[in-house]
Each structure stands twice: as structure tokens, then as C-alpha cells.
Design a protein around this motif. Structure first.
Motif, short mmCIF file in Angstrom:
data_model
loop_
_atom_site.label_atom_id
_atom_site.label_comp_id
_atom_site.label_asym_id
_atom_site.label_seq_id
_atom_site.Cartn_x
_atom_site.Cartn_y
_atom_site.Cartn_z
N LEU A 277 0.88 -1.18 0.00
CA LEU A 277 0.00 0.00 0.00
C LEU A 277 0.91 1.22 0.00
O LEU A 277 1.72 1.40 0.92
CB LEU A 277 -0.89 -0.03 1.24
CG LEU A 277 -2.03 0.95 1.34
CD1 LEU A 277 -3.02 0.75 0.19
CD2 LEU A 277 -2.75 0.76 2.67
N VAL A 278 0.79 2.06 -1.02
CA VAL A 278 1.74 3.16 -1.22
C VAL A 278 1.03 4.51 -1.17
O VAL A 278 -0.05 4.67 -1.75
CB VAL A 278 2.47 2.99 -2.58
CG1 VAL A 278 3.39 4.18 -2.85
CG2 VAL A 278 3.27 1.69 -2.59
N VAL A 279 1.65 5.45 -0.50
CA VAL A 279 1.14 6.81 -0.43
C VAL A 279 1.98 7.68 -1.37
O VAL A 279 3.22 7.68 -1.30
CB VAL A 279 1.23 7.35 1.01
CG1 VAL A 279 0.81 8.81 1.05
CG2 VAL A 279 0.38 6.52 1.94
N ILE A 280 1.30 8.40 -2.25
CA ILE A 280 1.98 9.31 -3.18
C ILE A 280 2.04 10.68 -2.52
O ILE A 280 1.02 11.33 -2.29
CB ILE A 280 1.25 9.38 -4.53
CG1 ILE A 280 1.12 7.98 -5.14
CG2 ILE A 280 1.98 10.32 -5.48
CD1 ILE A 280 2.43 7.26 -5.39
N ILE A 281 3.26 11.11 -2.22
CA ILE A 281 3.45 12.35 -1.46
C ILE A 281 3.66 13.55 -2.37
O ILE A 281 3.16 14.64 -2.11
CB ILE A 281 4.61 12.17 -0.48
CG1 ILE A 281 4.17 11.14 0.59
CG2 ILE A 281 5.03 13.49 0.16
CD1 ILE A 281 5.23 10.74 1.57
N ASP A 282 4.38 13.36 -3.47
CA ASP A 282 4.62 14.44 -4.42
C ASP A 282 4.33 13.88 -5.81
O ASP A 282 5.19 13.25 -6.42
CB ASP A 282 6.07 14.93 -4.32
CG ASP A 282 6.35 16.11 -5.23
OD1 ASP A 282 5.46 16.49 -6.04
OD2 ASP A 282 7.46 16.67 -5.14
N ALA A 283 3.12 14.12 -6.28
CA ALA A 283 2.72 13.61 -7.60
C ALA A 283 3.33 14.43 -8.71
O ALA A 283 3.30 14.04 -9.85
CB ALA A 283 1.21 13.59 -7.71
#
Length: 311
Positions: free
Chosen positions: A305-311
Motif C-alpha cells: 500500500l503506497v502513499v503518493i506524497i509528491d505527484a
């Protein structure tokens, strides 16, 4: 910068604004693009890592990341501003973390150049998760070839890597998964057989014509049930149980492990990825949903499960 942090003991983590950290000598600062959620982060968010690490508030959560180097500490070698990297925030205390727009890590042991054949979300799921899988593989030992290894919790980030690594090492891998899609993926990753742990390990092993297994890996579930299907002389490898005194199964060895990144280990992961090791990402969430990502961890995801911090 935006960060997901514990601001004080017994307060839940929250999205806050904090100063951008400066790299110390021998460190790099990374503009974080993506960060993976894992069990360490969940435990740290509840204060459960206090027996092992000092909490220096505010404590930014998050262990593994991928991003771009944007500053170098004094004396740092091997990296340049603009390099794409992956790695693990692994210090003797908890303060900096990967759930932030910037973090700092040791250049020697906390980061390496990102493998070119995987994307940023996959790279963010490699440092801590892959280090754990390699530590378990090494604990199984060079004699794993020809042995039957049961991996319980195989559909998670560590499990999907470990199934591949153990199969490559010559083990007969039996992997657990609750859903048909999960079990199909595990076969595709190299498992010889799969079972549904919700139906009980012993009856499920009997269903596929197996009795006891030579060794077992405890990534989730009841360790006593796992030990009950492990043959005498076998081992139960666990990153979840640290105290052998709570393990009452004569003839079976509990091997507690803790995963600490090293430069050599991260380079080993890069080589494995270049050789075809697959990193499975279940889904990606925006940084604004970081609390939901932590709450969702462990609920039968397939991979990371990955969180995108700077798209």
C-alpha cells in the motif's frame, strides 16, 4: 513542509507543517515522491516501538520511500542532487520519517540509486520490505533447497517478495492467501501450492496432501497454530515475536528476526530487481489519505500500500 507526525505522546498522528530538515554529515536529503506503509509504521503510530527506539517529538512516521536527492550533507559521497533513490529511514531514534515531503537518511546504509526497471511506487516498496524478506531468507539458510517452507501472510509486501526469493533458492513454497486472486498471484510468483488460512492450516495442508512442513514463516496469524504444522527439528521464522520464552513448542526452533538496512543489502535488492524480482503494489493513495492508508494496512491487500506524497 507537510508531514504526518506524532506531535506528543498519546496523541494520534496528524498532517502538520514542519520545518524542512537539514542533512547531517554523511546524509542525503530526499524530496519524497512515494512512501510505502508497513507494519513498523502502524506499530510506531501507536507508540509500540517505544521499547526499541527513543521517540524524539515531533516524530514523523514512515519507514521506506522513493524520491529525488535535493541536498547533501557534509562529506557525503556517492550521490548527487537530482539522483533518483529509494531506501529506508533507519536511525537509532524516531524523528525523521518517510511520510513527509522531505526526509534525511544515511548515504552509507539508508539509500541507493533506484532500479530503472520499476516505477516509483514499486521502488518505495522495496527498502524496508525487501530488507525484511532478505533477512528471513538468510535466517532460513543455505540449506533451504529441497525443504518445504510455509509462508503465512504471503500476500503482503514482505510475503510476495519472500515467496519469489525462497522459490528461487530451491524451496518448495506453500503460501497462504484468502482470496482466489491472491492465491493465483502467489502461484505466479513461484509458490508450489497455496492454501486458505481462514479454513485452518492443518486441514488445508491435508487437503493438498501435505502433513507437516519443514519450516514456516510467521508474517501474520497465530504462531502456535503455525508451530503446530511445523515438523520436529523445523524452524518458525518471525519478525513479529521477539521473545523466545513465549514460544512453548519443544523440538521446534523460534528464530526472531529484525530487519536493519545496510548498503550491501540495498544493493542486493537492486540486483535482484534487475534480475526480475517483482515488487507488487496493491494500490496507491494520495498523501491526504495517509490516515486511511495506515488503517487499511494488513486488511488482505495484495502486495504493498503506497502513499503518493509528491505527484
Amino acid at each position: 513542509m507537510k508531514a504526518f507526525a506524532l506531535m506528543a505522546p498519546e496523541r494520534p498522528p496528524e498532517l502538520v507543517d514542519l520545518p524542512i530538515p537539514e542533512p547531517e554529515p554523511g546524509e542525503i536529503r530526499v524530496r519524497v515522491i512515494a512512501a510505502s506503509v508497513n507494519g513498523f509504521d502502524v506499530a510506531a503510530s501507536m507508540g509500540a516501538m517505544a521499547p526499541f527506539f527513543e521517540y524524539r517529538y515531533p516524530v514523523i512516521l514512515g519507514r521506506e520511500f522513493a524520491g529525488v536527492v535535493d541536498a547533501l550533507g557534509e562529506g557525503t559521497v556517492g550521490f548527487a542532487v537530482g539522483d533518483a533513490v529509494f531506501g529506508v529511514v533507519s536511525k537509532r531514534f524516531l524523528r525523521e520519517g518517510a511520510f513527509a515531503e522531505h526526509t534525511t537518511v544515511s548515504a552509507a546504509d539508508g539509500a541507493r540509486h533506484a532500479p530503472g526497471r520499476i516505477d516509483v511506487a514499486e521502488a518505495a516498496s522495496l527498502g524496508h520490505t525487501g530488507t525484511t524478506a532478505l533477512t528471513i531468507l538468510d535466517a532460513l539458510g543455505v540449506d533451504v533447497s529441497g525443504r518445504t517452507v510455509l509462508v503465512v501472510g504471503a500476500t503482503g509486501g514482505v510475503g510476495t517478495l519472500l515467496v519469489q526469493l525462497a522459490a528461487r533458492a530451491g524451496a518448495t513454497v506453500i503460501a497462504t492467501g484468502r482470496t482466489p486472486a491472491g492465491r493465483e498471484t502467489l502461484i505466479d510468483l513461484g509458490a508450489t501450492a497455496t492454501i486458505d488460512y481462514t479454513r485452518g492450516l492443518e486441514p488445508e495442508l491435508a487437503r493438498i496432501g501435505r502433513g507437516h512442513v519443514d519450516d514456516a514463516v510467521h508474517l501474520s496469524g497465530d504462531i502456535d497454530e503455525i508451530a503446530g504444522v511445523t515438523a520436529a527439528g523445523g524452524r518458525v521464522i518471525s519478525p513479529l515475536v521477539y521473545d523466545p520464552s513465549v514460544f512453548a513448542h519443544p523440538g521446534i526452533t523460534l528464530v526472531p528476526i529484525a530487519a536493519y538496512p545496510t548498503g550491501a543489502g540495498l544493493e542486493r535488492l537492486v540486483a535482484l530487481v534487475d534480475d526480475g524480482l517483482r515488487v507488487i503494489v496493491d494500490r496507491e493513495l494520495p498523501f491526504t489519505q495517509i490516515a486511511e492508508a495506515l488503517a487499511a494496512w494488513g486488511h488482505e491487500s495484495l502486495g504493498n500500500l503506497v502513499v503518493i506524497i509528491d505527484a
